[in-house]
Structures are given as structure tokens and as C-alpha cells.
Motif scaffolding. Structure first.
Motif: not given
Length: 298
Positions: A169-175, A252-254, A273-276
Motif C-alpha cells: 500500500t502507499e502512504l502517499e501518491s505521486v499526485q 505528520g500525515p505519514m 526514505g531514510l531522512l523521514h
């Protein structure tokens, strides 16, 4: 007898090499109300020698009911293209780079040529998209290939899971990601591109990129903490963009979605991504503020 002995020896050697696969990035374990969730820090490019990943990550993905990524880019290439077209390109009829004052345009074009980029090929791209492309070029200079990205590899592991139970599943989207970048005012985008080109010309971008990638490869906690502190204090436009747009607005949303996943499933894996995962506003700290126990594995 010699052939079976050699086969057994080689099999044992292969198993030992796989068991000793290097720890890379960062791994955290979050627990709440009897459920466990793993947070794994990735990079969006890689090398062939990264794989197989270390056994704990492979085992975690194999046992996970859900693997949550920032995006699963291979899921819908048409959607990726549509999002980049909508948010990463100037609309038809817009002058794009040609609309800049001549001196500024020539300065940017000279910087692009200095990095081996044809200005005409990117003239209609939004500046944020050009800056992103330049960052990928720098990763290539350091020997990393976006086609071998760790998150893409994890997605493939989940899709190949023979038990068929790991959902990607995706936490975000490319859009969402592209729209977020494009909400930065055009003038700030142009300034960001100019600063990116200056940092490339001075060697700063390559140096800091190498530092992050080397810290990722060694799972070097001290080096990663130093990088997080530098990002938190960086007053340059590119530093603020990284901190405020690429990280803080998204973390925050993640974290909310990771907490929700932990509440309803056991042994899910969140790979971003590691920085997150670094610093006082990284996902581990945000989850701790929500009352979730988070420990660092490495």
C-alpha cells in the motif's frame, strides 16, 4: 565423493554470505497494545550489491500483512506520468524558462550545461522537477541507480511473496507528492534551482549526497544524527525546502497512517526514505509523541 562435498561447501558459503548481508539505513520497532510495526529507512536508488537485503528485513517483509511505501511507482506508470505532466511541466503556451530575464536564463542555462544537461530538453519543466532530476544525476555519479532503489526492491519482494499475504500500500501518491512540490511559488522554485546548480558547481551537493549514502550503507547512527542536525539548522533555501516541504509537511500525515496501521495490524512494515526517520520531527519521534513505544534496532 568430492563433488557432493564441494556442493555442500558452496551451499553453506552462500548461506553464510546471505546471513552476513549488511545492515543499511535504519530500522525501528514500534509496539502498541500487543501489535508490532517495523519502520525501515530506504533510499530511492541503489546498487546490485545491496541485494539480498539483510535477513531481518527480508523476514519482516515475508511475514508482514502490509508493506507500506511512500509510493509504489511500478503500480500505475500512467498515473506517475500524468502527475508529472500536470505538476512538473509548465502548461502549454507558457514560455517556461524562456520567460525569465535574459541574464538569469543564461546563467541557469550555463549551469545546466556545466552538469551535462541540455537546457532545451528541460526548458518546459518546472524548476522543482529539474532540481529533482539533477539530484538523481548526482546519485548516478556516485554509482547509484534509481532502477535499483531499495523501496522498489521491497515492493518486488512483497509482490513475489509466495504466501500471497503481503499487501503493498502507499502512504502517499505521486499526485500528492508532485502537487506538494508545485505549491512552492514559481519564484522560489527558480531560486531553488539556481541554488542547486551553485551547490553542484561548488561540489557541496555531491559531498553531502555522498555523506548520506555512506551513512546509509553503514547504518551509521552517529553520522545520520549529524545529518539530521545539519538539516534542522540549514538556513539556505534548499535546506528549508528539504526540511519544511520534503520532510516536515509529509512526516505528520505519514506518522498518522503508520499509527493507524499499527492499531489494526500486527507485524506490518513501513518503508520510507531514510531522512523521514531522522531527527526530532522524524516518524519515530512523532509516534513516540502519540504514546507509542519505539525502539531503534539499528
Amino acid at each position: 565423493m568430492r563433488r557432493p562435498i564441494i556442493v555442500v561447501f558452496l551451499s553453506l558459503l552462500l548461506m553464510a554470505c546471505q546471513a552476513l548481508a549488511a545492515e543499511r539505513g535504519a530500522l525501528f520497532k514500534a509496539t502498541s497494545k500487543g501489535n508490532t510495526l517495523y519502520l525501515y529507512g530506504t533510499i530511492h536508488a541503489g546498487r546490485a550489491d545491496f541485494y539480498p537485503l539483510e535477513p531481518r528485513i527480508r523476514a519482516a517483509v515475508a511475514a508482514a500483512p502490509t508493506l507500506a511505501l511512500e509510493i509504489d511507482a511500478a503500480r500505475d506508470p500512467a498515473a506517475v506520468l500524468a502527475a508529472l505532466q500536470q505538476h512538473g511541466m509548465f502548461p502549454a503556451g507558457s514560455p517556461g524558462m524562456a520567460g525569465l530575464p535574459a541574464a538569469r536564463r543564461l546563467r541557469i542555462e550555463a549551469g545546466l550545461k556545466g552538469q551535462g544537461v541540455d537546457p532545451a530538453a528541460v526548458a518546459q519543466m518546472k524548476p522543482w522537477m529539474v532540481a529533482t532530476m539533477l539530484a538523481l544525476l548526482d546519485m548516478g555519479k556516485l554509482g547509484y541507480n534509481p532502477a535499483l532503489g531499495v523501496d522498489a526492491h521491497l515492493a518486488q519482494l512483497a509482490h513475489d511473496n509466495k504466501t500471497g499475504k503481503t499487501r503493498v500500500t502507499e502512504l502517499e501518491s505521486v499526485q500528492y507528492q508532485a502537487a506538494l512540490m508545485n505549491r512552492v511559488p514559481d519564484e522560489d522554485q527558480w531560486r531553488l534551482l539556481e541554488e542547486t546548480l551553485d551547490n553542484m558547481a561548488s561540489g557541496r551537493q555531491l559531498r553531502e549526497g555522498r555523506e548520506l549514502l555512506e551513512a546509509y550503507e553503514r547504518a551509521d547512527q552517529a553520522a545520520l544524527d549529524r545529518i539530521a542536525r545539519r538539516i534542522e539548522l540549514d538556513a539556505t533555501l534548499s535546506g528549508r525546502f528539504t526540511r519544511e516541504v520534503l520532510l516536515n509537511k509529509r512526516n505528520g500525515p505519514m506518522a498518522d497512517k503508520a499509527a493507524s496501521l499499527l492499531a489494526r495490524e500486527n507485524n506490518a512494515v513501513v518503508a520510507v526514505g531514510l531522512l523521514h526517520l531522522l531527527g526530532k520531527n522524524g516518524l519515530p519521534e512523532l509516534l513516540r509523541r502519540r504514546g507509542i513505544k519505539v525502539e531503534r534496532v539499528y
